[in-house]
Design a protein around this motif. Structure first.
Motif, PDB file in Angstrom:
ATOM      1  N   ASN A  58       0.850  -1.190   0.000  1.00 43.82           N
ATOM      2  CA  ASN A  58       0.000   0.000   0.000  1.00 43.82           C
ATOM      3  C   ASN A  58       0.886   1.240   0.000  1.00 43.82           C
ATOM      4  O   ASN A  58       1.859   1.282   0.740  1.00 43.82           O
ATOM      5  CB  ASN A  58      -0.861   0.051   1.265  1.00 43.82           C
ATOM      6  N   CYS A 108      -5.440  -0.201  -4.974  1.00 43.51           N
ATOM      7  CA  CYS A 108      -5.061  -0.958  -3.774  1.00 43.51           C
ATOM      8  C   CYS A 108      -6.191  -0.999  -2.756  1.00 43.51           C
ATOM      9  O   CYS A 108      -6.221  -1.855  -1.892  1.00 43.51           O
ATOM     10  CB  CYS A 108      -3.802  -0.379  -3.140  1.00 43.51           C
ATOM     11  N   GLY A 109      -7.107  -0.028  -2.841  1.00 40.93           N
ATOM     12  CA  GLY A 109      -8.255  -0.061  -1.942  1.00 40.93           C
ATOM     13  C   GLY A 109      -8.043   0.664  -0.637  1.00 40.93           C
ATOM     14  O   GLY A 109      -8.843   0.561   0.279  1.00 40.93           O
ATOM     15  N   GLN A 110      -6.955   1.436  -0.552  1.00 45.57           N
ATOM     16  CA  GLN A 110      -6.694   2.121   0.699  1.00 45.57           C
ATOM     17  C   GLN A 110      -7.590   3.349   0.873  1.00 45.57           C
ATOM     18  O   GLN A 110      -8.225   3.516   1.896  1.00 45.57           O
ATOM     19  CB  GLN A 110      -5.225   2.546   0.707  1.00 45.57           C
ATOM     20  N   CYS A 111      -7.628   4.216  -0.115  1.00 48.10           N
ATOM     21  CA  CYS A 111      -8.424   5.432   0.063  1.00 48.10           C
ATOM     22  C   CYS A 111      -9.687   5.373  -0.793  1.00 48.10           C
ATOM     23  O   CYS A 111      -9.712   4.807  -1.871  1.00 48.10           O
ATOM     24  CB  CYS A 111      -7.598   6.683  -0.186  1.00 48.10           C
ATOM     25  N   SER A 112     -10.724   5.990  -0.259  1.00 48.22           N
ATOM     26  CA  SER A 112     -12.062   5.768  -0.819  1.00 48.22           C
ATOM     27  C   SER A 112     -12.276   6.244  -2.261  1.00 48.22           C
ATOM     28  O   SER A 112     -12.910   5.515  -3.019  1.00 48.22           O
ATOM     29  CB  SER A 112     -13.135   6.351   0.099  1.00 48.22           C
ATOM     30  N   ARG A 159     -10.707   3.589  -4.591  1.00 48.56           N
ATOM     31  CA  ARG A 159     -11.276   2.259  -4.382  1.00 48.56           C
ATOM     32  C   ARG A 159     -12.668   2.145  -5.003  1.00 48.56           C
ATOM     33  O   ARG A 159     -12.958   1.206  -5.727  1.00 48.56           O
ATOM     34  CB  ARG A 159     -11.367   1.974  -2.882  1.00 48.56           C
ATOM     35  N   TYR A 194      -6.846   7.767   5.007  1.00 48.07           N
ATOM     36  CA  TYR A 194      -7.461   6.819   4.065  1.00 48.07           C
ATOM     37  C   TYR A 194      -8.810   7.274   3.512  1.00 48.07           C
ATOM     38  O   TYR A 194      -9.095   7.095   2.349  1.00 48.07           O
ATOM     39  CB  TYR A 194      -7.650   5.454   4.721  1.00 48.07           C
ATOM     40  N   CYS A 195      -9.654   7.841   4.399  1.00 47.68           N
ATOM     41  CA  CYS A 195     -11.039   8.058   3.964  1.00 47.68           C
ATOM     42  C   CYS A 195     -11.197   9.289   3.102  1.00 47.68           C
ATOM     43  O   CYS A 195     -12.091   9.369   2.283  1.00 47.68           O
ATOM     44  CB  CYS A 195     -11.976   8.133   5.167  1.00 47.68           C
ATOM     45  N   TYR A 218      -9.530   1.215   8.419  1.00 43.55           N
ATOM     46  CA  TYR A 218      -8.323   0.599   8.990  1.00 43.55           C
ATOM     47  C   TYR A 218      -8.178   0.798  10.492  1.00 43.55           C
ATOM     48  O   TYR A 218      -7.160   0.433  11.061  1.00 43.55           O
ATOM     49  CB  TYR A 218      -7.038   1.125   8.302  1.00 43.55           C
ATOM     50  N   ARG A 225      -7.493  -6.678  -2.695  1.00 43.56           N
ATOM     51  CA  ARG A 225      -7.191  -5.267  -2.924  1.00 43.56           C
ATOM     52  C   ARG A 225      -8.337  -4.596  -3.672  1.00 43.56           C
ATOM     53  O   ARG A 225      -9.235  -5.247  -4.167  1.00 43.56           O
ATOM     54  CB  ARG A 225      -5.876  -5.110  -3.673  1.00 43.56           C
ATOM     55  N   GLY A 226      -8.216  -3.275  -3.735  1.00 41.17           N
ATOM     56  CA  GLY A 226      -9.185  -2.480  -4.484  1.00 41.17           C
ATOM     57  C   GLY A 226     -10.556  -2.589  -3.882  1.00 41.17           C
ATOM     58  O   GLY A 226     -10.736  -2.707  -2.672  1.00 41.17           O
ATOM     59  N   GLU A 227     -11.528  -2.563  -4.766  1.00 41.21           N
ATOM     60  CA  GLU A 227     -12.924  -2.541  -4.378  1.00 41.21           C
ATOM     61  C   GLU A 227     -13.317  -3.749  -3.539  1.00 41.21           C
ATOM     62  O   GLU A 227     -14.255  -3.697  -2.767  1.00 41.21           O
ATOM     63  CB  GLU A 227     -13.728  -2.557  -5.677  1.00 41.21           C
ATOM     64  N   SER A 280     -11.313  -5.381  -1.414  1.00 42.83           N
ATOM     65  CA  SER A 280     -10.501  -5.667  -0.235  1.00 42.83           C
ATOM     66  C   SER A 280     -11.406  -5.800   0.980  1.00 42.83           C
ATOM     67  O   SER A 280     -12.432  -5.149   1.080  1.00 42.83           O
ATOM     68  CB  SER A 280      -9.427  -4.609  -0.011  1.00 42.83           C
TER      69      SER A 280
END
Lengths: 447, 328
Positions: free
Chosen positions: A187, A355-359, A362, B47-48, B162, B182-184, B186
């Protein structure tokens, strides 16, 4: 023929072996720097050369090197980014496969300049056979005393390791690469701190592309000024271009910076023109993430000047009428190409690789892919095109790493320059026939 | 010390403070919402992207603006920094976008979700969300899994903040909880389902901003707004023993940590306090808990409500006007 600095010996038989490479003047740069014993002078030469990062962002390498923190008693690392995963880019693979010793020579010289005693080459999982080639070359380098303890009696120690990734595009982002190299989930990290201050294992680290590190060899051999004499303006030296698509001669070309795009596409020295005498429709000039440009804008800038293969000329006009040199993945599309289908293919890739870390990235990448899939299969509405535009604007610049931007730019540029084609898909879906066999593949990420 | 101006309000804060923390020192409407940042958990945040702000001036020395919106929870202030949050239409737009992304695959099953009423995502969408959705595809779903005896993970509701992963990393002793795929697609998971057996694992429930991690001893017993929170404490050899008990009539339905206005707990509590001590006689009751969050949870406790000053700044937030309801 343009001047070649990296691939001049590519056709010498057996250049992938140590003996032949050495005979053609290999490892001269290492001898030179170990003799001079002045690491800072190498950094100065690289600064003078004007070399810019060849991985895509084009950040001046000399400046990046001079940012490296040098606290006492803390190890420094040089990491070579060989996770070349950008669709349309395959120059590093070619270089590593054909002349692996050039990269190793560059790694030794660069490591010496930065004062690193341990260096890594992080190579993508899909290049497994290249890993074998590199490992063999590194073994040869160790056997001949170019790596290991007390290299050629200079007192300088260097260990070089190759680490193979597990097949994730995101690990080409430098901080994700470092995470992956440390054995963690790949990540991207939140910056700051930048790798130059706290990178691999929390130590100061420089991450450079394969081609960048290879270019250090001619810079050290001939001097920074000689390198800067090639090319134009702030785009100095030569660049490896991976040419693909509807052209007569796809492949990797080393060009002097400043070759006109028109010459690159049509001359027999390079791509050799469009296949089957078709007309040029569009070009993605620097790997899938850079904005796509229609034929008229790629050959000439909005101001009417001929477009050149340089960082500045390709970026002329900003994103409204320009693009980027990026990693040099030059994808040419002829008049039969469907821009919508091509864009869906790109979007599918970014959806799969987020990677799906931040919205925003993702959720947004998947959403864009689904809408494109819908339009492609004739179920789209005009509102969907506007929605796509809105989604990309809400991803761009809002994410942790540049993958969000990379996913948003192709969508934005395709709609900007080819909106008519999207509208055609919406208004006359019955005229579209070429998409049926893709029908069941869109959920690759879930599969 | 560094002087920072957020939405035209200037405050002096110690060096190394993040923009979000500085905004919280000012308080009120300038505080960006944060779904993933949690003060007590190291390396949380970023992250958000709901806390994005615009930095109009980098610092006194280098007044250039930052080229992109930055995550306020992970960006430290510089002397002379000028930040825009609610006064930047661009940021409001970006935040609305992030909320839309967060809700894209969220099931919106609030009517059957135990978190409803104290859910941060619910609050966030009231304040910054749009009416209706533009997403017309099937939402992604996951199977419910049990992680440990007392905790259920309903991944479909998760926004991948997280926080629980950080709890597992930083509070508990074995790293068995993390993110897979991963991605959508995960998902939060444990290496082997039902593997979390740890004295502090229950804190995952407290840090979860949505209804993804719920207390199995409380599931479907009541709605949070029917329960009455009381501060209580007990002598505990594992944690501070300071908790909130949620009563319905005479029964303690659940025990949680004491949360502040940003939903962050004062102290992490142990699983014994949380799951096993559900009788009034186990506890020393201190008195009614104060809830000072703008959330559905306050609706039946208006007598205990927010100081007037704080209420007045609410109209700055787009969306539902809370003031009217509170005054009537």
């Amino acid at each position: 023929m343009g001047k070649k600095l990296l691939l001049q010996n590519i056709d010498v038989p057996g250049i992938n072996t140590y003996e032949v490479y050495r005979k053609t003047g290999g490892y001269k740069s290492v001898e030179k720097v170990l003799e001079q014993k002045n690491p800072d002078a190498i950094v100065e030469e690289v600064k003078k050369s004007g070399l810019r990062g060849r991985g895509g962002a084009g950040f001046p390498t000399g400046m990046k090197w001079s940012f490296l923190a040098k606290p006492e008693g803390v190890a420094r690392y040089l990491v070579c980014n060989a996770d070349e995963s950008e669709p349309g880019t395959f120059k590093d693979r070619y270089l590593m496969e054909k002349i692996p010793h050039l990269l190793i020579e560059g790694m030794i010289t660069s490591s010496y300049a930065l004062g690193a005693n341990t260096s890594f080459i992080y190579i993508r999982g899909e290049y497994f056979y290249v890993l074998r080639i590199l490992e063999k070359a590194i073994k040869e380098a160790y056997e001949n005393g170019w790596l290991g303890k007390n290299i050629k009696g200079s007192g300088y120690n260097l260990d070089l390791y190759v680490q193979v990734g597990a097949g994730a595009y995101i690990c080409g982002e430098e901080t994700a690469l470092l995470e992956s190299l440390e054995g963690k989930r790949g990540n991207p990290r939140i910056k700051p701190p930048f790798p130059a201050v706290a990178g691999l294992y929390g130590c100061p680290t420089v991450v450079n592309n394969v081609e960048t590190i290879a270019a250090v060899v001619p810079i050290v051999n001939d001097g920074g000024d000689a390198y800067a004499a090639v090319g134009v303006e702030r785009s100095t030296g030569t660049k490896l271009i991976s040419a693909s698509g509807h052209i007569n001669k796809p492949g990797v070309y080393e060009i002097e910076m400043g070759v006109p795009v028109e010459e690159f596409i049509y001359s027999d020295e390079y791509c050799g023109g469009i296949k089957n005498g078709k007309k040029l429709k569009a070009v993605v000039a620097g790997g899938s993430s850079v904005p796509i440009l229609p034929a008229d804008l790629i050959l000439k800038t909005a101001a009417g000047n001929p477009r050149l293969m340089t960082y500045e000329s390709l970026a002329d006009g900003g994103f409204a009428t320009g693009t980027m040199l990026g990693s040099g993945g030059f994808i040419v599309m002829d008049e039969t190409t469907s821009i919508v289908k091509n864009l869906w293919n790109f979007s599918r890739f970014y959806h799969h690789e987020s990677c799906g870390q931040c919205s925003p990235c993702r959720e947004g990448t998947g959403w864009m892919e689904k809408i494109l899939h819908k339009i492609l299969h004739g179920h789209g509405t005009i509102k969907d095109i506007d929605l796509l535009w809105d989604i990309q604007s809400k991803i761009e610049g809002k994410t942790i790493c540049p993958l969000g931007d990379a996913a948003a730019w192709p969508v934005a540029s395709a709609i900007r320059h080819f909106r008519k084609e999207f509208e055609e898909y919406v208004n006359n879906p019955e005229s579209i026939q070429d998409v049926k066999h893709y029908f069941n593949v869109h959920n690759v990420a879930e599969a | 010390m560094a002087k920072v101006t957020i939405d035209d309000i200037t405050i002096e804060v110690p060096d190394g403070t993040t923009i979000l923390q500085a905004a919280r020192m000012i308080g009120g409407h300038v505080v960006p919402p944060a779904m993933c940042y949690y003060t007590k958990l190291k390396t949380s945040g970023g992250y958000c992207r709901t806390c994005l702000v615009k930095v109009e001036q980098g610092s006194e020395k280098d007044p250039r603006p930052m080229p992109k919106p930055v995550a306020s929870c992970r960006t430290t202030v510089m002397d002379g920094m000028v930040v825009r949050n609610t006064t930047s239409p661009e940021i409001q737009e970006a935040r609305a976008g992030v909320v839309e992304f967060l809700l894209l695959n969220h099931p919106l099953d609030c009517p059957i979700c135990d978190q409803a009423g104290e859910c941060h995502l619910q609050d966030l969408s009231y304040e910054h969300g749009k009416e209706g959705t533009r997403f017309e595809f099937e939402k992604r779903t996951f199977d419910k899994i049990d992680i440990g005896e007392k905790i259920q993970l309903h991944m479909t509701r998760c926004i991948l903040c997280y926080r629980c992963v950080k709890v597992a990393d930083q509070l508990t002793d074995e790293r068995v909880h993390g993110v897979m795929n991963r991605g959508e697609v995960s998902e939060i998971s444990t290496y082997i389902e039902k593997a979390i057996e740890n004295d502090f694992s229950g804190n995952m429930i407290d840090v979860c901003p949505v209804g993804a991690l719920t207390d199995k001893t409380f599931r479907f017993k009541s709605r949070v707004w029917y329960t009455k929170p009381m501060y209580a404490h007990r002598d505990c050899d594992k944690c501070s023993g300071k908790t909130t008990l949620w009563y319905q009539g005479e029964d303690v339905l659940r025990v949680t940590g004491r949360k502040d206005v940003y939903g962050e707990v004062e102290d992490f509590i142990c699983n014994t306090c949380r799951f096993d001590k559900k009788l009034t006689k186990d506890w020393v009751i201190e008195g009614p808990a104060e809830i000072d969050r703008h959330s559905v949870i306050i609706q039946n406790h208006t007598e205990k409500l927010i100081p007037k000053e704080q209420v007045q700044i609410l109209p700055n937030l787009p969306g539902v006007d809370f003031t009217k309801k509170i005054e009537s």
